[in-house]
Motif scaffolding. Structure first.
Motif, PDB file in Angstrom:
ATOM      1  N   THR A 137      39.604  28.634  32.538  1.00 36.02           N
ATOM      2  CA  THR A 137      38.598  27.688  32.065  1.00 36.02           C
ATOM      3  C   THR A 137      38.438  26.535  33.043  1.00 36.02           C
ATOM      4  N   ALA A 138      39.550  26.115  33.664  1.00 33.97           N
ATOM      5  CA  ALA A 138      39.480  25.042  34.663  1.00 33.97           C
ATOM      6  C   ALA A 138      38.770  25.532  35.920  1.00 33.97           C
ATOM      7  N   VAL A 139      39.059  26.770  36.329  1.00 29.23           N
ATOM      8  CA  VAL A 139      38.384  27.340  37.497  1.00 29.23           C
ATOM      9  C   VAL A 139      36.881  27.391  37.250  1.00 29.23           C
ATOM     10  N   ASN A 140      36.512  27.784  36.060  1.00 29.95           N
ATOM     11  CA  ASN A 140      35.087  27.863  35.724  1.00 29.95           C
ATOM     12  C   ASN A 140      34.427  26.489  35.834  1.00 29.95           C
ATOM     13  N   ALA A 141      35.142  25.449  35.369  1.00 32.25           N
ATOM     14  CA  ALA A 141      34.605  24.090  35.446  1.00 32.25           C
ATOM     15  C   ALA A 141      34.428  23.643  36.887  1.00 32.25           C
ATOM     16  N   ILE A 142      35.327  24.091  37.774  1.00 29.17           N
ATOM     17  CA  ILE A 142      35.214  23.741  39.191  1.00 29.17           C
ATOM     18  C   ILE A 142      34.016  24.456  39.814  1.00 29.17           C
ATOM     19  N   LEU A 143      33.858  25.719  39.484  1.00 35.73           N
ATOM     20  CA  LEU A 143      32.776  26.518  40.076  1.00 35.73           C
ATOM     21  C   LEU A 143      31.406  26.030  39.622  1.00 35.73           C
ATOM     22  N   GLU A 144      31.368  25.369  38.461  1.00 39.68           N
ATOM     23  CA  GLU A 144      30.099  24.845  37.962  1.00 39.68           C
ATOM     24  C   GLU A 144      29.597  23.658  38.779  1.00 39.68           C
ATOM     25  N   ARG A 145      30.483  23.080  39.557  1.00 40.96           N
ATOM     26  CA  ARG A 145      30.099  21.912  40.344  1.00 40.96           C
ATOM     27  C   ARG A 145      29.823  22.331  41.777  1.00 40.96           C
ATOM     28  N   ASP A 146      28.729  21.854  42.335  1.00 41.67           N
ATOM     29  CA  ASP A 146      28.322  22.254  43.683  1.00 41.67           C
ATOM     30  C   ASP A 146      29.384  21.930  44.721  1.00 41.67           C
ATOM     31  N   ARG A 147      30.029  20.774  44.566  1.00 44.84           N
ATOM     32  CA  ARG A 147      31.009  20.348  45.587  1.00 44.84           C
ATOM     33  C   ARG A 147      32.430  20.750  45.228  1.00 44.84           C
ATOM     34  N   GLY A 148      32.604  21.472  44.128  1.00 43.11           N
ATOM     35  CA  GLY A 148      33.951  21.818  43.687  1.00 43.11           C
ATOM     36  C   GLY A 148      34.727  22.599  44.719  1.00 43.11           C
ATOM     37  N   VAL A 149      34.230  23.773  45.099  1.00 42.50           N
ATOM     38  CA  VAL A 149      34.944  24.618  46.064  1.00 42.50           C
ATOM     39  C   VAL A 149      35.028  23.963  47.444  1.00 42.50           C
ATOM     40  N   PRO A 150      33.944  23.366  47.971  1.00 48.42           N
ATOM     41  CA  PRO A 150      34.061  22.703  49.288  1.00 48.42           C
ATOM     42  C   PRO A 150      35.151  21.635  49.330  1.00 48.42           C
ATOM     43  N   LEU A 151      35.337  20.908  48.265  1.00 44.13           N
ATOM     44  CA  LEU A 151      36.386  19.885  48.254  1.00 44.13           C
ATOM     45  C   LEU A 151      37.779  20.522  48.307  1.00 44.13           C
TER      46      LEU A 151
END
Length: 715
Positions: free
Chosen positions: A618-632
């Motif tokens: 669920t936390a991974v999903n919340a990160i992927l929902e944000r455009d800058r999540g993975v780049p950060l």
């Protein structure tokens, strides 16, 4: 001023009907019979104290509607005529036992409270008439009454004391050829008590310094040193003696001199500012008090004098440098009865030796400088003996003298006032990280938790000081050693005091962030243990913690992220960022942004929190929902510091390893954000076997090729 005593700590008010409850005796008759017995006198002290206690309860009970007897009766205070009042005041005579005087003080206080202006008039009339008679016995009685009642009705007694000509005549009166040591002692007890009132203190300083100096210094070693013309008769219980001041009188005079010199003199506008200079310096007086401390008979005066002399920086340094004296002082505190003047005075002395100067904001520093410029006669520079370095050395000396175990004992049985002094001492000692562990071993945490539970909730200053001292100690100690094993202390009992410090202090104008910072560090330490500590923190204080993430103070933000990192070890902590709600999404946005903070420690803590969070899909999903999540997260993988890269690759591995569609989405987003290049860069920079293995595993997941890892390693 005289040291407080908790004589009335156990005094309880009861209705007058509880006294001499004969069914056929009216309340008025009961009161008159009681007054008759007191006026008759000749009883044992124990019986006198019982009668005084009964009268006190009757006066207190009759002074308010809830406790007044429903039986119609004349107000009890009106039954005390002038003769009765004189009788009660007579029990304040210094020649009575201390116990009788204590009970008589309570009775007089209850009478003055109930009688109001009429009681004040009776007291004033008694004082003027008694002094006016001018006999030795009358002087002793009048001075004794003034000394006993100064703490009870200071403004009333001060008005009598400051009547024109009274203080001016005391010195000459005491230096007459025919003199009584008891009169002199009674006068000094009155002056000692009068020092609590600023106007009285100024008057004493103007007119009595010469006499006080003479008493302290004019001490012939033997009777042969007194020339025959200087030998005067002394009226003392009928005996003829030489004019030599008794030890009690000398000690009292020294205490009064110490009070006059310890508190700065500020003449009022339009008044003569000429003050008699003191021959005996405050340093010389402190030496005298030190020497008196070992003598049980003079210990009370010694401790009272030290409580005032130790306000002076030079005296503080001199006392703290004498290890034997400090041990003797701690020993005297250990042997002093709970709620006694000796206890309060010894604690006050230690507080003076250990107190740091308050930290000032830049604005407060500027205001201090402006005030110094406005008053050019005073130095604008603080005394260097009060700086942190000197205070820390004094604190170390007090600790080494064995203060903590004695303070622990006194904290269990003392008054609220003495407990506050104990907490202030522990608070000062706790500033030194090197002794915090030993303080915890000696019972300081138990002391502070007890104090926090005793202080009422409206005493905000006391509770915050206690909590701050607790935070400091818990920063530097292993929680398992303090709370684990057979130790009866509960770790959760420390959480609420620490959480208090996270909120604003309503008693100050400028918020001090140091308590907030140190509380966060202590909470982080507790949260490193298990969920029994983490869950209460999350349940009670998460809104405060969340707010502090946005603090303008770099250290507070860093400490908050470090705490959150530890809280992520609990499922309840993860839920705050990954329950799918808007608030959780907003929190995730902030935490992700902090992985790119300018502060290294903040980035490290935020990366650690993300490493724990990404273990949950669920936390991974919340990160992927944000455009800058993975780049950060990939940015962490390219950091120069190994610790940050470690956190970054753990996060990426968790993202691409998430189950089902979340994991597929994670692989796609990582590839699109340049994940392959970022992980290859991480491989080139890293030397840690753990980092290398995790990076290779993440690359495998991305390429879905089990042979790519070794090839990349070789490359």
């Amino acid at each position: 001023m005289p040291m407080p005593t908790d004589f009335d700590a156990d005094h309880k008010v009861s209705a007058p009907s509880g006294v001499d409850s004969s069914p056929n005796t009216s309340i008025e008759d009961q009161t008159l019979l009681l007054l008759a017995r007191l006026m008759e006198g000749g009883q044992e002290d124990e019986d006198t104290c019982k009668e005084l206690n009964k009268l006190t309860k009757m006066l207190d009970g009759d002074s308010s509607d809830p406790t007044r007897s429903p039986e119609p009766h004349k107000p009890i205070n009106e039954l005390l005529d002038t003769d009765c009042v004189e009788t009660i005041l007579g029990y304040l005579d210094m020649r009575q036992s201390p116990t009788v005087r204590g009970y008589a003080t309570l009775t007089t206080s209850a009478y003055l409270k109930a009688a109001g202006d009429r009681g004040v008039k009776e007291l004033s009339s008694f004082f003027h008439l008694t002094v006016g008679k001018g006999t030795y016995d009358d002087f002793i009685l009048a001075f004794s009454v003034a000394a006993s009642l100064f703490p009870v009705v200071p403004d009333v007694i001060a008005e009598l004391f400051l009547k024109e000509g009274f203080v001016v005549s005391l010195g000459p009166l005491m230096k007459r050829k025919w003199k009584s040591k008891k009169v002199e002692q009674a006068a000094l007890e009155m002056l000692n008590a009068a020092c609590m009132h600023s106007a009285c203190r100024e008057s004493i300083k103007k007119y009595c310094m010469e006499w006080l100096d003479e008493i302290v210094n004019d001490v012939p070693p033997t009777s042969l040193d007194v020339s025959s013309p200087e030998r005067h008769h002394v009226a003392e219980d009928g005996a003829i003696q030489q004019r030599i001041h008794s030890p009690e009188v000398r000690h009292l005079a020294a205490v009064v001199l110490a009070k006059l010199q310890a508190v700065p003199f500020a003449p009022r506008a339009g008044e003569d500012d000429k003050v008699q200079p003191a021959i005996t310096s405050i340093e010389e007086l402190s030496d005298m008090f030190k020497n008196m401390l070992s003598d049980k008979a003079s210990q009370h005066s010694s401790i009272e004098g030290l409580a005032y002399a130790s306000l002076q920086p030079k005296v503080k340094e001199k006392l703290a440098a004498d290890g034997n004296f400090l041990k003797e002082l701690i020993n005297a505190l250990g042997n002093a009865p709970a709620k006694s003047p000796e206890t309060y005075g010894a604690l006050t002395t230690i507080v003076n030796l250990t107190s740091y100067q308050p930290a000032l904001t830049e604005e407060q520093k500027r205001m201090t400088q402006l005030k110094a410029y406005a008053n050019a006669s005073k130095s604008s520079k603080p005394n260097p003996l009060n700086d942190d370095e000197h205070v820390q050395k004094r604190c170390q000396a007090i600790f080494e003298a064995g203060a903590i175990p004695v303070l622990v004992t006194h904290s269990q049985h003392g008054s609220a006032a003495s407990l506050m002094l104990v907490v202030l001492i522990v608070f000062s000692l706790s500033k030194n990280p090197k002794i915090r562990g030993q303080m915890a071993q000696q019972g300081a945490v138990k002391l502070l938790l007890h104090a926090y539970s005793v202080f009422p909730t409206d005493n905000v200053a006391a509770r915050r000081t206690t909590a701050h001292a607790l935070a400091r100690i818990l920063i530097s100690t292993n929680p398992q050693h303090v709370f684990g094993g057979s130790n009866p202390l509960s770790m959760t009992s420390a959480i609420r005091p620490l959480l208090l410090l996270l909120s604003d202090d309503p008693t100050v104008e400028h918020r001090d962030l140091l308590p907030v910072f140190e509380s966060l560090l202590a909470l982080t330490n507790l949260a490193s243990t298990d969920d029994t500590a983490r869950n209460p923190i999350i349940c009670i204080a998460f809104p405060q913690i969340e707010e502090l993430l946005l603090s303008n103070n770099k250290l507070v933000t860093r400490a908050t992220v470090e705490l959150i990192c530890n809280l992520m070890q609990a499922p309840e902590g993860v839920a705050k960022f990954a329950d799918g709600g808007k608030q959780a999404s907003h929190r995730m946005h902030i935490l992700l942004a902090l992985t790119d903070s300018e502060d290294y420690d903040t980035r490290r803590a935020a990366g650690g929190a993300m490493a724990s969070l990404t273990e949950w899909d669920t936390a991974v999903n919340a990160i992927l929902e944000r455009d800058r999540g993975v780049p950060l997260l990939l940015q962490l993988c390219k950091e120069d510091e190994e610790e940050l890269r470690h956190r970054g690759v753990v996060c990426i591995l968790n993202v691409v390893s998430a189950p089902a569609k979340v994991g597929e989405w994670g692989v796609k987003k990582v590839k699109e954000a340049g994940g392959l290049d970022a992980l290859k860069e991480c491989l080139k920079k890293s030397r840690s076997q753990d980092v290398l293995e995790i990076t290779v595993e993440a690359l495998k997941r991305l390429l879905d090729d089990e042979t790519s890892g070794p090839a990349l390693l070789e490359g």
